[in-house]
Design a protein around this motif. Structure first.
Motif, short mmCIF file in Angstrom:
data_model
loop_
_atom_site.label_atom_id
_atom_site.label_comp_id
_atom_site.label_asym_id
_atom_site.label_seq_id
_atom_site.Cartn_x
_atom_site.Cartn_y
_atom_site.Cartn_z
N ASP A 139 0.83 -1.20 0.00
CA ASP A 139 0.00 0.00 0.00
C ASP A 139 0.87 1.26 0.00
O ASP A 139 2.05 1.23 0.38
N ALA A 140 0.28 2.37 -0.43
CA ALA A 140 1.01 3.64 -0.56
C ALA A 140 1.19 4.29 0.82
O ALA A 140 0.43 5.18 1.22
N PHE A 141 2.19 3.83 1.55
CA PHE A 141 2.37 4.26 2.95
C PHE A 141 2.57 5.76 3.08
O PHE A 141 2.08 6.38 4.02
N ASP A 142 3.33 6.36 2.16
CA ASP A 142 3.59 7.79 2.27
C ASP A 142 2.29 8.59 2.14
O ASP A 142 2.08 9.57 2.87
N GLU A 143 1.40 8.15 1.25
CA GLU A 143 0.12 8.85 1.08
C GLU A 143 -0.80 8.61 2.28
O GLU A 143 -1.50 9.52 2.73
N ILE A 144 -0.80 7.39 2.78
CA ILE A 144 -1.63 7.05 3.94
C ILE A 144 -1.13 7.82 5.17
O ILE A 144 -1.93 8.26 6.01
N ALA A 145 0.19 8.01 5.26
CA ALA A 145 0.76 8.77 6.39
C ALA A 145 0.28 10.22 6.37
O ALA A 145 0.07 10.83 7.43
N GLU A 146 0.08 10.78 5.18
CA GLU A 146 -0.45 12.15 5.08
C GLU A 146 -1.87 12.21 5.66
O GLU A 146 -2.23 13.15 6.37
N VAL A 147 -2.67 11.19 5.36
CA VAL A 147 -4.03 11.13 5.92
C VAL A 147 -3.97 10.97 7.43
O VAL A 147 -4.75 11.58 8.16
N ALA A 148 -3.01 10.16 7.90
CA ALA A 148 -2.86 9.95 9.35
C ALA A 148 -2.59 11.26 10.08
O ALA A 148 -3.09 11.50 11.19
N GLN A 149 -1.80 12.13 9.46
CA GLN A 149 -1.48 13.41 10.09
C GLN A 149 -2.68 14.36 10.09
O GLN A 149 -2.77 15.26 10.93
N GLU A 150 -3.61 14.13 9.17
CA GLU A 150 -4.83 14.93 9.13
C GLU A 150 -5.89 14.40 10.09
O GLU A 150 -6.84 15.12 10.43
N ASP A 151 -5.75 13.14 10.49
CA ASP A 151 -6.81 12.44 11.21
C ASP A 151 -6.21 11.67 12.39
O ASP A 151 -6.01 10.46 12.33
N ALA A 152 -5.92 12.37 13.46
CA ALA A 152 -5.14 11.80 14.57
C ALA A 152 -5.84 10.65 15.27
O ALA A 152 -5.17 9.79 15.87
N GLN A 153 -7.17 10.58 15.22
CA GLN A 153 -7.89 9.54 15.95
C GLN A 153 -8.11 8.27 15.11
O GLN A 153 -8.72 7.32 15.58
N LEU A 154 -7.65 8.26 13.87
CA LEU A 154 -7.74 7.06 13.03
C LEU A 154 -6.55 6.16 13.33
O LEU A 154 -5.40 6.54 13.05
N TRP A 155 -6.80 5.01 13.92
CA TRP A 155 -5.72 4.05 14.22
C TRP A 155 -5.32 3.37 12.92
O TRP A 155 -6.16 2.78 12.23
N ILE A 156 -4.04 3.40 12.60
CA ILE A 156 -3.55 2.77 11.37
C ILE A 156 -2.60 1.64 11.75
O ILE A 156 -1.60 1.85 12.43
N HIS A 157 -2.96 0.45 11.29
CA HIS A 157 -2.19 -0.76 11.58
C HIS A 157 -1.59 -1.29 10.28
O HIS A 157 -2.28 -1.36 9.26
N VAL A 158 -0.33 -1.67 10.31
CA VAL A 158 0.34 -2.25 9.15
C VAL A 158 0.38 -3.76 9.32
O VAL A 158 1.01 -4.29 10.25
N ASP A 159 -0.30 -4.46 8.42
CA ASP A 159 -0.27 -5.92 8.40
C ASP A 159 0.82 -6.34 7.42
O ASP A 159 0.66 -6.21 6.20
N ALA A 160 1.91 -6.85 7.97
CA ALA A 160 3.05 -7.29 7.15
C ALA A 160 3.35 -8.75 7.45
O ALA A 160 4.51 -9.16 7.55
N ALA A 161 2.29 -9.55 7.59
CA ALA A 161 2.40 -10.91 8.11
C ALA A 161 3.49 -11.72 7.42
O ALA A 161 4.36 -12.30 8.07
N TYR A 162 3.48 -11.77 6.10
CA TYR A 162 4.50 -12.52 5.37
C TYR A 162 5.67 -11.63 4.96
O TYR A 162 6.82 -11.84 5.36
N ALA A 163 5.38 -10.59 4.19
CA ALA A 163 6.45 -9.83 3.55
C ALA A 163 7.23 -8.95 4.52
O ALA A 163 8.32 -8.48 4.18
N GLY A 164 6.72 -8.74 5.72
CA GLY A 164 7.45 -7.94 6.69
C GLY A 164 8.84 -8.46 6.99
O GLY A 164 9.73 -7.69 7.36
N ALA A 165 9.04 -9.76 6.81
CA ALA A 165 10.37 -10.33 7.04
C ALA A 165 11.43 -9.68 6.16
O ALA A 165 12.59 -9.55 6.55
N ALA A 166 11.03 -9.24 4.96
CA ALA A 166 11.98 -8.66 4.01
C ALA A 166 12.57 -7.35 4.52
O ALA A 166 13.58 -6.87 3.97
N LEU A 167 11.98 -6.76 5.55
CA LEU A 167 12.51 -5.51 6.09
C LEU A 167 13.87 -5.67 6.74
O LEU A 167 14.54 -4.67 7.01
N ILE A 168 14.30 -6.89 6.98
CA ILE A 168 15.66 -7.06 7.51
C ILE A 168 16.71 -6.87 6.41
O ILE A 168 17.91 -6.81 6.69
#
Length: 519
Positions: free
Chosen positions: A257-286
């Motif tokens: 997902d377009a995290f940079d764009e979603i982060a802009e929305v998050a800054q406009e909407d402080a009470q919206l909880w945003i969770h990142v589901d990286a169940a499989y591919a999150g491992a690649a962050l190492i």
């Protein structure tokens, strides 16, 4: 079973486990059994007197193992992997020996403290922002959950209560607070994209809130403008959106997902909880080449990845990180008298029972610690690069036969999603009918390959496209297996086209109603 008998049985069990792993490539991936096969093979109840381990192990070999699907086989190319390794198995063995409910620190201090330490290690390894560390000024930290689905439910409950508590902030009259909360609960909406895992919808059912899906773009990503428009629409209709699951590696295609764009929305909407589901591919962050993906996570509230999918730890080891633990504690902390103790009351220790839905918990940090120390960071990175390399081999094989196949989503993280190309089979069908025929051929090919039980694949639906998924995340992934899978696919296309009879309309009905969203 006394200690001498246990020693003998354990040696026999370890030998059998080693033999099983050494010969797993030679086994059919899918068992040749029928539903209910096991009941006639077992008695109606347990024995009145204890039985010898040799007899129990024989029944395991003769009755249980023939009914297993071999997820560790290099020929298992379906769903997402569920890794296991010898260090992880040893962690499970010791965890059973040290078994404890471990709901608070005093139950077994090392259980809690090792979990905090190894998750801080992992947080740094994944390049998550420092706010997710247990030592952060925001009160962040990590906790091991049973699955990514559990993690989504846990943070959704926290998000719901945080939102409701914010609404009544400053109101001191208890009845008025309760009235506002009661009136608002029925208006709460949790969000996820059309490509997000189905666990978000299930969590919404459990949490007693509505669920709304957001359309993904042509690359199967959730975009910021789509989210912004949805939030505006829902609020105009009188609803209160409070939670979003975004994805690092969607189930069907491993889209990001377009995290940079979603982060802009998050800054406009402080009470919206945003969770990142990286169940499989999150491992690649190492891997350094993917660490730029976490740049926007400072603006999100939680992140979860499963070490038991792609990072060499046996199930279950889902690692949830939160930017602030306070919403979890506010939503989930209940302390009856029998759980009170001076260490918890002091506030100097972590009680993980307040970070999860259940009370008790296992010593899961041990297997993570064993795997991290046995493989080292470079060993884990080597594993990921190897499996993605095997996946790239399969991608190139698909591309080499572009007369038969077409890739329908950008290959990522060892996953290739493809279908039989439009027009294969010399059909005169055009437009929608050609699409139906391609879907029908793809489905027949997929089912024919799986019916042979030499390899195991899964399918998915993307819009109006029926597609096949091949993923190579197993520690035993090897080129020989994906080459064999490809040969079987090519052969199946020829056989299906030769049959000349396809239920195109039946497949189209399936395409309209089903998507692979629950892996």
């Amino acid at each position: 079973m006394n200690s001498d008998e246990f020693r003998k049985a354990a040696h026999a069990a370890i030998d059998q486990i080693i033999d099983y792993n050494d010969t797993i490539s030679d086994r059919k991936v899918i068992p040749d059994i029928y539903p209910g096969y096991l009941r006639p093979l077992l008695p109606d109840g347990p024995p009145q007197e204890g039985e010898a381990w040799e007899d129990i192990q024989k029944d395991l070999t003769d009755k249980i193992m023939p009914g297993l699907t071999h997820w560790q086989s290099p020929n298992f190319l379906a769903f997402f992997p569920s890794n296991t390794t010898y260090p992880g198995m040893l962690g499970e063995l010791y965890s059973s020996a040290f078994t404890a409910a471990a709901f608070n620190w005093i139950c077994s201090p090392a259980v809690t403290e090792l979990e905090t330490i190894v998750l801080d290690w992992l947080c740094k390894l994944l390049n998550l922002p420092p706010c997710y560390l247990s030592t952060s000024s925001t009160g962040g930290g990590g906790v091991i959950q049973g699955s990514a689905s559990e993690a989504v439910l846990t943070v959704m409950v926290a998000a719901r209560d945080r939102y409701l508590n914010h609404l009544v902030q400053g109101i001191t009259d208890e009845k008025e607070r309760e009235q506002i909360i009661a009136e608002t609960r029925g208006k709460l909406v949790a969000l996820g994209s059309s490509q997000a895992h189905s666990c978000t919808q299930k969590a919404a059912l459990i949490a007693g809130v509505r669920f709304e899906s957001l359309e993904a773009d042509e690359e199967y990503r959730l975009r910021g403008d789509t989210l912004r428009r949805k939030l505006k629409k829902l609020r105009k209709e009188g609803y209160e959106p409070f939670y979003l699951t975004c994805s690092l590696g969607t189930t069907s295609t491993c889209a990001i997902d377009a995290f940079d764009e979603i982060a802009e929305v998050a800054q406009e909407d402080a009470q919206l909880w945003i969770h990142v589901d990286a169940a499989y591919a999150g491992a690649a962050l190492i891997l350094s080449e993917y660490q730029h993906l976490t740049a926007s996570f400072t603006h999100f509230d939680s992140f979860d990845m499963n070490m038991h999918k792609w990072l060499l730890v046996p199930f279950d080891a889902s690692c949830l990180f939160v930017k602030s633990r306070k919403p979890l504690l506010d939503a989930l902390s209940i302390t009856p008298s029998f759980l009170r103790n001076p260490f918890s009351e002091s506030g100097l220790v972590t009680d993980y029972r307040d970070w999860q839905i259940p009370l008790g918990r296992r010593f899961r940090a041990l297997k993570i610690w064993f795997v991290m120390r046995s493989y080292g960071v470079e060993g884990m990175r080597k594993h990921l690069r190897h499996t993605m390399g095997v996946g790239q081999v399969f991608t190139e094989l698909v591309k080499s036969r572009d007369d038969l196949f077409e890739i329908v989503a950008e290959p990522r993280f060892g996953l290739t999603v493809f279908r039989v190309r439009l027009g294969v089979g010399a059909s005169k069908a055009e437009g929608g009918e050609a699409e139906k025929r391609a879907n029908a051929i793809t489905k027949e090919v997929y089912e024919k390959v799986n019916a042979g039980r030499e390899v195991y694949l899964t399918s998915t639906v993307l819009g109006n496209i029926y597609a096949i998924r091949v993923v190579t995340g197993s520690p035993r992934a090897e080129e020989e297996s994906v080459r064999k899978a490809f040969e079987l696919l090519v052969k199946a296309v020829g056989e299906v086209i030769g049959q000349g009879q396809l239920d195109a309309n039946g497949v189209q009905r399936e395409v309209a109603g089903v998507q692979l969203r629950g892996v």
